[in-house]
Structure formats: C-alpha cells, structure tokens
Design a protein around this motif. Structure first.
Motif, PDB file in Angstrom:
ATOM      1  N   LEU A   1       1.267  -1.751  -0.216  1.00 21.97           N
ATOM      2  CA  LEU A   1      -0.087  -0.046  -0.001  1.00 21.97           C
ATOM      3  C   LEU A   1       0.451   1.472  -0.087  1.00 21.97           C
ATOM      4  O   LEU A   1       0.863   2.334  -0.145  1.00 21.97           O
ATOM      5  N   SER A   2       1.528   1.197   0.557  1.00 22.82           N
ATOM      6  CA  SER A   2       2.914   1.876   0.914  1.00 22.82           C
ATOM      7  C   SER A   2       3.449   2.857  -0.815  1.00 22.82           C
ATOM      8  O   SER A   2       3.628   3.825  -0.875  1.00 22.82           O
TER       9      SER A   2
ATOM     10  N   SER B   1       1.220   4.600  -3.034  1.00 22.10           N
ATOM     11  CA  SER B   1       0.661   5.913  -2.265  1.00 22.10           C
ATOM     12  C   SER B   1       2.193   6.739  -3.177  1.00 22.10           C
ATOM     13  O   SER B   1       2.287   7.675  -3.270  1.00 22.10           O
ATOM     14  N   GLY B   2       3.415   6.185  -2.782  1.00 27.40           N
ATOM     15  CA  GLY B   2       4.510   6.981  -3.265  1.00 27.40           C
ATOM     16  C   GLY B   2       4.678   6.635  -4.731  1.00 27.40           C
ATOM     17  O   GLY B   2       5.088   6.956  -5.759  1.00 27.40           O
ATOM     18  N   SER B   3       4.206   5.390  -5.979  1.00 25.20           N
ATOM     19  CA  SER B   3       4.172   6.039  -6.816  1.00 25.20           C
ATOM     20  C   SER B   3       3.684   6.374  -7.721  1.00 25.20           C
ATOM     21  O   SER B   3       3.908   7.045  -8.927  1.00 25.20           O
ATOM     22  N   LEU B   4       2.231   6.454  -6.595  1.00 29.87           N
ATOM     23  CA  LEU B   4       1.382   8.083  -6.650  1.00 29.87           C
ATOM     24  C   LEU B   4       2.250   9.622  -7.691  1.00 29.87           C
ATOM     25  O   LEU B   4       2.137  10.245  -8.318  1.00 29.87           O
ATOM     26  N   ILE B   5       2.637   9.811  -6.909  1.00 23.64           N
ATOM     27  CA  ILE B   5       4.104  11.184  -6.697  1.00 23.64           C
ATOM     28  C   ILE B   5       4.821  10.979  -7.721  1.00 23.64           C
ATOM     29  O   ILE B   5       5.731  11.669  -7.164  1.00 23.64           O
ATOM     30  N   GLU B   6       4.883   9.771  -7.908  1.00 27.98           N
ATOM     31  CA  GLU B   6       6.532   9.474  -8.646  1.00 27.98           C
ATOM     32  C   GLU B   6       6.753  10.027  -9.991  1.00 27.98           C
ATOM     33  O   GLU B   6       7.849  10.521 -10.002  1.00 27.98           O
TER      34      GLU B   6
ATOM     35  N   LYS C   1       8.339  -4.741  -8.371  1.00 26.20           N
ATOM     36  CA  LYS C   1       9.795  -3.439  -7.639  1.00 26.20           C
ATOM     37  C   LYS C   1       9.691  -4.218  -6.740  1.00 26.20           C
ATOM     38  O   LYS C   1      11.013  -4.625  -5.942  1.00 26.20           O
TER      39      LYS C   1
END
Lengths: 676, 89
Positions: A632-633, A636-641, A667
């Motif tokens: 899930l993290s 969230s991180g990939s969203l703003i990548e 990944k």
C-alpha cells in the motif's frame, strides 16, 4: 626526573601508554594529528629520552610502535608527562600559529622555511593548511597556494582582523588575560610565544589600562577583552603595514567618540577608516542584531574551547577522546545550553557512581577545565555532567574500524556458538561474527571476512587465520587484537554484508499470494453519485462489505469520513482523492478505485478545495502484515513519482491502474530477490 | 542518517512524504528514509518528522520535528539545508 616534553612527544607517548600492543604508525598519526613521517622522526629522538625512564620504544615493521618496560616505569613516565608544563603548544596551537604567520606575511609565506621554524614536516603543514581552508572560509578568506613558492591569504583586511580577534578570544581565558595585563608575561597563549607580536602585546596592556577605567555601558569581562583585542590586533596590523580598505559608511561624531577618546588618551592618530573600524568594534554590542552575531561567534569560540578541553582530558586521563565527534557535539550543546540556565539538576546521586566507575575522570576534567576555561569558571556540578559525557564515550564500543570475522568449529554448533559469543563480548568493533562448520566453509565467500577464528586446524586459506580455544582466553584476546590491528587497510574496505545467495521461497510465496489476491480483488467501479460525500462513502462501504472486504460498510464509511475531516485527502492538481484507513473492521488489505459520475468539491492535502472525480481507496486491517503495508505504501509513493503516474492514477482505465499496481509488485519482488 | 516519517495510518501520507523527502535530500544528504505509524518508530533513527498538530512524538535519541505540511517538497528542502548547516559545522 623532569624532562621538558614537547606537545608532540607528550601526545605520542600518552597515546602509546594507553595501548598495550603495537600501534601502527598510521593510527598514531591520526590520533595525534601529525604525519607518519613526523612520528618516525620523533621516534628516533624519543628512543634516547626513554632510556632515562628504563623504557624502550619498540618498532616492528608492519606492526608499529609499542612501549616496552615495567609497569612502574610506565607510571613514572605518565606522571612526568602530565606534570610537565601545561602551556606547551598543542596541534591546535600549531594551527593558530600557522594562521597567524600567514596573516602577517606581506608577501608569500614560504612553507618549507616555516615548517623548519615550526619543527614540523612540510606534509604536516600541508595537512594543517587544509584544515585552515575550512576555517578561513567562514571569514571569506582564501589561502592561495603556489607550488614551489608558498601560500598567501586573499580577502578583506577587516575579515582577517575579525579572525585574529576571535582566535585570541578562543585561546585566552579571562583569568590568564587578567594576569597578563597585570604584568605576568607567562600568561599568553602558547601559539603567540613563537610569533612576532610585540606591538600587539604592548597595545593590549595600554588598551586595557585605558578601557578598564572607562565606564562603557554593559562592559563585562568578555566585552572588555574583545575591545582590547581589537585595539591590540589593530596596532600589530598597522605596525606590520596592513591597512584597512576605504570605509564607505559615514558615522556620527558621537559614534566615533570611543575611538577619538582613545586616540587622545594613548597619543595615537587613526586614519578615518581605522577610526570607524575601531568604533564599530567598540560599539558592536549595542544593537541586538550585533549581539546575535556575537552569539554565533561565541558558539564558534566555545567549539574550539571544547575541542581543547577534550584534548587536555585525553592527555591527563590517558585515553584518546579526541576523535569522538559525538562527544564534542554533545559537550558543546551541553555547555552552550547550561550557560543560559540558572539552576542545574541535582547531581549528588550520579557523582558517587562516576567516581566509583571512572576513578580519576572527574579530576582530569576539572584540571582540563581549569587549563582551558580558567580556574573555577564552571562549578563542580557542571563538571559532573561533563563527566557523564566522557563516561558515555568510554563505554561506547570502539568503532573506529569495523571487522568481520568467521568463526569455525568442526560441527558448527556448540563450541563455535560459544566462541561467537566470546568474540562479540571482547570485540564490540566486530561488525559481523558468522559461525560455520568446517565443511560449511565452502559456502562462505572468504574474501568478505577480515579474519577467521577456528577451534580446529584449517587448510591454508587466503584470509588471516588464528586457532583459538572456544573460551577465548585473555591471552588469545590479545593475539586477536594484535592481528586485527596489523590488518592492512584494504581488508576493511570491502563491501559490507555477506550476501545470502539462497532464495527465500517462503517470503516470495507470501508476496506472490498476496499480490495475486489483491490483483484479483482490485476493481474500478463507477458510482452514480449525489453531491454529498457521506452518501458516496456509504455506497463505497456497502460495496466493499458485499465483497467481504470489511465487516461493516457503515463503520468504514464513518471512519473514512472522519479521516477526511482531519486532513484533506485530495491530491492537488489531479481530480483524485486518496481515501485510506486502517481499522479493526477491515478484513483484508485491498485497493479499489471509484469513479464519480458527478464531480464533488473536496479538501486537498494542501488544504485547498478542488473538484474530484475519482476516489482511490487503500485499506488495511489493524493486524495487517508487513508485506501488505509495504505494498500500500508503494502505491502511495508511486502516485507522486511522476506527472505521468499522477495522470494515470487519476484518469487511467482499469487496465492502466492494474499496470501501475503490477509495477509496484514487480519492484517489491525485485527487492526481495536482489537486495536482501 | 536514518529518517523516519510518521503519519496516522503509516502507509499513505508518510509513504508519499518519504518520496518527497528523498527528492529533497537527493545529492545533498545521504539518508535512509522509512515511514510508518507513530507507534512503530524504530530505535535506530536520527530524525523523526510528523504532522504539526498530530499527537506529539517522543524518542529517546532521535531529533523529533513537526512539519507544517507533511507533503511539501519545499519544506523538506529547507529542512535538509537546515540539517546540513547544523551538522556540517
């Protein structure tokens, strides 16, 4: 038997007294801040002197230096070293001496000649120059080197003077300065004893005599010293032909009065630039802004004094504290904050413990404090706190170098386990202690270890090997330490952790299973919505309840709503909001996307309000597994990548979204395969 | 250095914040950034960041800082500068 020790001799010998075994030259050089070549030269000089103490300085190529002799003789030497004059120059003093020589050189300072004058090798001087670079930079000064010619300082005269004044403030404590201006010539900082500075010393006495009688507002001891130093430095600079650049600032007569009065009283004549400069120095504490600047400089000065304190404690106590930056930082922070605190916490309970566990430490600190800060500047209570900092540094495992050891016994079970524990106990600097059986040896990449300790004879190996008892006797501890110290540097710079080449099937299996389930469950659902968020969330809750992902849809919707009210969940610049929760009513970790037929205004993460057409919902049960939370993290991180990701997450099709999730999964699998 | 970013759920805001912090510190500070909930802060950490106004975080050794915006790259850039100024001297 008293010998006139130089600071260099003293620090080398105290360092050797603190270690029982041979110490490589490189280690001594680093500890006492000199080049290896200088130490080699000192060694020859010291050999003769040490004979008087019935001690021998043993030199073994490849192993280094050690002091050989009876314990009583060593004790005698230690006492003699400590009792020898306190004002002998330290490496710090050498640095200031070099700075002084550079700043008072009209032309280019010839380094060869200076090295000779200062009795150091040119390479020591080169190292000192590098340290000076960083220090000078703070004053916007640059040390320009010309190969084969020498060095000179480039920069403003006013900055050079500021540096000189601060150097004097750092090295001259109030009491010593007081004694000096009262006529006792011995009380000048060590580095000034070897450089020409008569004009300044005379100026300091004249200036002080005049200033002390003047009732300036808020003239405390440090301020009087600062203004006196300004006058002294100015006199020395002028006598040596260093004048100020033009001053563009106009100053009122009233502001300049302090300078003109001084000129009249002492029979000197300033140029306008010099008058303005001195008046500024004398008046600088009047404005709050200058006071703040002053605080910064005080901090810097204190830093040097703390450095000196640690140096002296090391010499007196006989343990090298000097390369412990954490200790220096901790002490500095403590001293700076305690200067602004009136009441100190009670120390009576700690004091007996410190005196019992570290005999001599407090008295060493007190002596060092008297040398560096002047007698009785800090209370006994205060030095108890310092002792705690030093004691903490003493109990800290020595981590200057980290080693990896492989421990071997025939079965790889009982005795090697015992040996592993003994090694860990005796050598806290061991980063890794791995045990193995003799037959398991082949599975280890031997080049990743610095040393092999074995309870059984081994075939010839490429790594230094010692045969030891599983109990590791004290004699063997010495042998191992000896071996570690003699290891060439290259052994210690290999890549760190030994890597397991086996696949972790259990972990991979768990990953694949989790991902498969979450991928199966994932869906993009279109909601025929109203403009009320409560209704939309209830719809979502019901939907997820029907899919057995949550126990109660109502509970989930209430929780998501509350989360939204605490802080905005919209991603600014997209039409997407990220609703998420971790709650006992959530059954399984899951990812869902809901598209709205009608956009609704929602609070964004930056507290603005924007229209939203898609809700991405990330849910985790209270007892979620690490893998689920990591996944899930990752989403969230990939969203703003990247911009592209943001666009896809907020407007992409179901397949686009699945692709993004798969990217995150890949990944994580990759990391499990290669980075553990 | 080890940086830990804490948030309420531990897997959305802090995960995004960790990305931003990594971006802000890239080439300036070498750090390992982890994130999670306030309850799960590891021992080996030098700096902890959390949202101003949330339950205050305590830690025996690390420096604890609240930030105005957990998702502000600009704020992290300033923070990295500040940290470097402080630790370079």
């Amino acid at each position: 038997m008293r010998h006139e020790w130089t600071a260099r001799e003293r620090s080398i010998l105290l360092h050797l007294l603190a270690t029982e075994t041979s110490t490589p030259l490189a280690e001594i050089a680093q500890a006492v801040n000199l080049s290896e070549r200088t130490i080699q030269r000192e060694r020859q000089l010291l050999e003769g002197i040490l004979k008087e103490f019935e001690l021998e300085l043993a030199w073994q190529r490849g192993h280094g230096l050690s002091l050989v002799g009876k314990p009583a003789a060593k004790q005698q030497l230690r006492e003699d070293l400590i009792l020898s004059a306190e004002a002998i120059p330290t490496s710090e003093d050498r640095l200031f001496e070099l700075a002084w020589r550079l700043l008072f050189e009209n032309d280019t300072l010839k380094l060869q000649a200076v090295a000779k004058q200062m009795h150091v090798s040119p390479s020591t001087l080169t190292q000192d120059l590098e340290k000076l670079d960083r220090w000078f930079e703070e004053y916007h000064l640059e040390v320009e080197r010309k190969k084969g010619v020498g060095a000179r300082v480039l920069g403003y005269e006013s900055e050079k003077r500021k540096l000189l004044i601060n150097a004097l403030l750092a090295h001259w404590d109030t009491l010593a300065f007081y004694r000096f201006v009262r006529g006792e010539d011995d009380y000048i900082p060590a580095f000034l004893k070897t450089v020409p500075c008569e004009e300044m010393l005379e100026g300091l006495r004249d200036g002080y005599d005049y200033l002390k009688s003047r009732a300036f507002e808020r003239m405390d001891d440090r301020t009087i010293m600062r203004v006196t130093f300004a006058y002294g430095v100015q006199q020395e600079r002028l006598a040596s032909g260093f004048f100020l650049e033009m001053y563009t600032k106009g100053r009122s007569e009233d502001y300049l009065k302090v300078a003109t009065d001084m000129e009249e009283a002492l029979g000197i004549t300033y140029s306008m630039a010099e008058r303005v400069w001195f008046a500024e120095e004398a008046n600088r504490l009047r404005s709050i802004k200058d006071q703040m600047k002053e605080d910064e400089e005080e901090r810097w000065i204190m830093q040097i004094r703390v450095h000196k304190l640690i140096h002296h404690v090391s010499l007196i106590y006989g343990f090298t504290f000097t390369d412990d930056t954490a200790l220096e930082r901790g002490l500095l922070a403590h001293i700076l904050s305690s200067m602004n605190t009136q009441a100190l916490p009670e120390t009576s309970t700690v004091k007996p413990h410190i005196d019992r566990d570290y005999p001599g430490l407090r008295s060493a600190i007190q002596q060092a404090a008297d040398i560096v800060f002047g007698t009785n500047t800090f209370s006994e209570e205060e030095t108890v706190f310092w002792a705690m900092h030093f004691a903490a540094a003493l109990v800290k495992p020595v981590r200057r170098r980290e080693y990896r050891a492989l421990v071997i016994c025939s079965a790889g079970l009982g005795s090697s386990k015992m040996l592993v524990n003994r090694v860990r106990q005796e050598f806290p600097e061991m980063q890794d202690v791995v045990n193995s059986s003799l037959f398991g040896l082949e599975q280890h990449r031997l080049e990743e270890y610095d040393v092999i300790l074995s309870t059984v004879p081994l075939p010839p190996l490429s790594v230094p090997t010692l045969i030891v008892n599983p109990l590791l006797t004290s004699e063997e501890v010495q042998r191992v330490r000896h071996l570690l110290l003699s290891l060439p540097q290259s052994f210690q710079t290999l890549a760190t952790k030994p890597r397991s080449t086996m696949l972790d099937f259990a972990e991979l299996g768990e990953l694949v299973e989790t991902f498969e389930r979450m991928d199966d469950q994932f869906d993009l659902v279109t909601l025929n919505n109203t403009d009320r968020l409560e209704d939309i969330l209830l719809d979502i809750g019901t939907h997820l309840e029907e899919r057995d992902l949550v126990q109660s849809g109502i509970q989930l919707s209430a929780q998501l709503l509350r989360r939204h009210e605490v802080a905005g969940l919209g991603v600014p610049g997209t039409k997407l909001a990220l609703f998420h929760g971790r709650h006992a009513s959530i059954e399984k970790a899951s990812v869902f996307a809901f598209d709205l037929t009608t956009s609704i205004p929602l609070l964004m993460m930056d507290q603005s309000t924007e229209p939203v057409t898609r809700l991405l919902v990330l849910l985790a049960p209270e007892e979620a597994r690490d893998i689920e939370l990591q996944f899930l993290s990752a989403i969230s991180g990939s969203l703003i990548e990247s911009e592209e990701h943001m666009r896809l997450y907020s407007t992409g099709t179901k397949e686009d979204l699945r692709l993004l999730l798969h990217e995150c999964m890949k990944k994580m699998i990759h990391e499990t395969l290669y980075e553990k | 250095m080890n940086v830990y970013i804490a948030c309420h759920s531990g897997f959305v805001t802090s995960a995004m914040a960790a990305k931003l912090f990594a971006q802000a510190s890239e080439g300036r500070l070498s750090c390992t950034i982890t994130h999670g909930t306030i309850q799960n802060i590891p021992n080996e950490v030098d700096l902890i960041l959390y949202q101003e106004g949330a339950t205050p975080v305590t830690h025996p050794t690390a420096r604890v800082r609240s930030v105005r915006q957990l998702l502000s790259l600009e704020e992290y850039r300033l923070l990295v500068e500040e940290w470097m100024d402080e630790h370079e001297t």
